[in-house]
Design an enzyme around this catalytic site. Structure first.
Site, mmCIF file in Angstrom:
data_model
loop_
_atom_site.group_PDB
_atom_site.id
_atom_site.type_symbol
_atom_site.label_atom_id
_atom_site.label_comp_id
_atom_site.label_asym_id
_atom_site.label_seq_id
_atom_site.Cartn_x
_atom_site.Cartn_y
_atom_site.Cartn_z
ATOM 1 N N SER A 122 12.868 30.877 -71.063
ATOM 2 C CA SER A 122 12.816 30.747 -69.642
ATOM 3 C C SER A 122 11.923 30.332 -68.935
ATOM 4 C CB SER A 122 13.609 32.279 -69.102
ATOM 5 O OG SER A 122 13.459 32.402 -67.771
ATOM 6 N N HIS B 282 15.843 26.605 -70.570
ATOM 7 C CA HIS B 282 16.658 27.311 -69.317
ATOM 8 C C HIS B 282 15.746 27.405 -68.249
ATOM 9 C CE1 HIS B 282 19.530 30.392 -68.156
ATOM 10 N NE2 HIS B 282 18.504 31.018 -67.291
ATOM 11 N N ASP C 247 15.672 29.027 -64.116
ATOM 12 C CA ASP C 247 16.118 29.990 -63.375
ATOM 13 C C ASP C 247 15.855 29.752 -61.999
ATOM 14 O OD1 ASP C 247 17.171 31.864 -64.819
ATOM 15 O OD2 ASP C 247 15.380 32.597 -65.586
ATOM 16 N N MET D 137 16.134 30.418 -57.678
ATOM 17 C CA MET D 137 16.661 31.493 -57.043
ATOM 18 C C MET D 137 16.336 31.101 -55.583
ATOM 19 S SD MET D 137 15.003 34.794 -59.215
ATOM 20 C CE MET D 137 15.056 34.553 -60.952
ATOM 21 N N HIS E 141 20.274 27.417 -64.290
ATOM 22 C CA HIS E 141 20.942 28.806 -63.544
ATOM 23 C C HIS E 141 20.891 28.893 -62.331
ATOM 24 C CE1 HIS E 141 21.311 33.573 -64.080
ATOM 25 N NE2 HIS E 141 22.239 33.020 -63.366
ATOM 26 N N MET F 102 21.062 30.910 -59.335
ATOM 27 C CA MET F 102 21.200 32.206 -58.531
ATOM 28 C C MET F 102 20.931 31.942 -57.017
ATOM 29 S SD MET F 102 19.004 34.612 -61.542
ATOM 30 C CE MET F 102 18.055 33.340 -62.318
ATOM 31 N N MET G 83 25.123 38.332 -67.785
ATOM 32 C CA MET G 83 23.840 39.102 -67.405
ATOM 33 C C MET G 83 23.933 40.379 -67.867
ATOM 34 S SD MET G 83 22.227 36.504 -65.953
ATOM 35 C CE MET G 83 20.628 37.582 -65.255
ATOM 36 N N PHE H 66 16.366 40.439 -60.168
ATOM 37 C CA PHE H 66 15.756 41.701 -60.207
ATOM 38 C C PHE H 66 14.680 41.788 -61.353
ATOM 39 C CE2 PHE H 66 18.920 42.380 -57.257
ATOM 40 C CZ PHE H 66 18.425 43.059 -56.261
ATOM 41 N N GLY I 260 12.074 43.892 -64.211
ATOM 42 C CA GLY I 260 11.429 45.139 -64.651
ATOM 43 C C GLY I 260 12.824 46.001 -64.975
ATOM 44 N N ASP J 37 21.383 36.781 -70.791
ATOM 45 C CA ASP J 37 20.125 36.705 -70.064
ATOM 46 C C ASP J 37 19.547 37.975 -69.575
ATOM 47 O OD1 ASP J 37 17.893 36.171 -68.739
ATOM 48 O OD2 ASP J 37 18.749 34.368 -67.254
ATOM 49 N N GLY J 38 18.522 38.532 -69.658
ATOM 50 C CA GLY J 38 17.906 39.508 -69.193
ATOM 51 C C GLY J 38 17.752 40.606 -70.440
ATOM 52 N N GLY J 39 16.321 40.870 -70.698
ATOM 53 C CA GLY J 39 15.814 42.116 -71.461
ATOM 54 C C GLY J 39 16.052 41.461 -72.852
ATOM 55 N N GLY K 278 12.424 35.556 -72.006
ATOM 56 C CA GLY K 278 11.174 35.182 -71.239
ATOM 57 C C GLY K 278 10.038 35.602 -71.727
#
Length: 229
Positions: A19, A44, A46, A48, A77, A79, A148, A154, A156, A182-184, A204
């Site tokens: 990412s 990838h 992102d 936003m 992506h 968003m 997701m 968002f 953290g 995607d995410g964590g 990421g």
């Protein structure tokens, strides 16, 4: 977007997708070269808008800049609140796969068909709190579903295991559909996502906060292999 790029994305799976949100945009050409040397097969991005999600990132100029320096397929992506407003400019800038959020549109199937008519492959994304039923009517219109594991936009947040149940259900109901998460995603979570049926893993900090991109990606690949779907 040619069918060849979609096949490249399909054939890349299972694969780690860096990412680029966390890359060094002041030295983008070097970053892309490092990622390609590390074995990256799909990028990838992102996007936003500060409206659909609270963060603001980048737009078409960055996509164009990346395309000038890399032939790798670009998974973009969106968003954003109005994906169709920017879909054609993104395709013109070099995006190969455009993913919009089901929460952002009223008729996901119609949006998917419109994006496909622009010459791009199509993905649809959903946030952790969105039920899979929201995808009813559009799954036959898309090439990929992005599940997701955190709320889009968002930072953290902790990995939400509800994503694993969604991946498993989608793999069972639509076995030929590309699945992305995607995410964590890191060394602790990527194997479980693969075991649930995921094909593409957006990563990421587990890459960009490491000194050696090749070693980071190799470690993630090893975990993927251990979580064979």
């Amino acid at each position: 977007m040619s069918q060849d790029k979609l096949e490249l994305i399909r054939n890349a799976g299972p694969s780690v997708l860096p990412s680029l949100l966390l890359c060094d945009f002041g030295d983008l050409k070097t970053e892309l070269a490092r990622l390609e040397d590390a074995g990256t097969r799909v990028l990838h991005l992102d996007v936003m808008d500060g409206h659909f999600v609270p963060n603001l990132t980048y737009g078409m100029p960055i996509v164009e800049g990346i395309r000038r320096h890399s032939d790798l397929p670009m998974d973009v992506h969106l968003m954003i609140s109005d994906p169709l407003r920017y879909a054609q400019p993104m395709v013109d800038a070099g995006a190969d796969l455009l993913t919009f959020h089901v929460e952002a549109v009223e008729d996901a199937g119609a949006v998917a068909r419109e994006i496909r008519s622009m010459g791009a492959a199509v993905g649809v994304a959903l946030n952790p709190d969105t039920d899979l039923s929201a995808l009813d009517g559009c799954l036959d219109e898309v090439d990929m579903v992005l599940v997701m594991s955190v709320d889009a936009g968002f930072g953290g947040q902790s990995f939400n295991p509800v994503a694993l149940a969604k991946l498993a259900a989608l793999k069972q109901s639509h076995p030929d559909l590309l699945l992305e998460i995607d995410g964590g995603i890191n060394l602790k979570t990527i194997a479980a996502a693969r075991a649930a049926g995921c094909d593409l893993f957006v990563v990421g900090s587990a890459i960009f906060k490491q000194d050696d991109y090749a070693a980071a990606i190799a470690g993630l690949d090893a975990e993927i292999a251990g979580g064979v779907s």
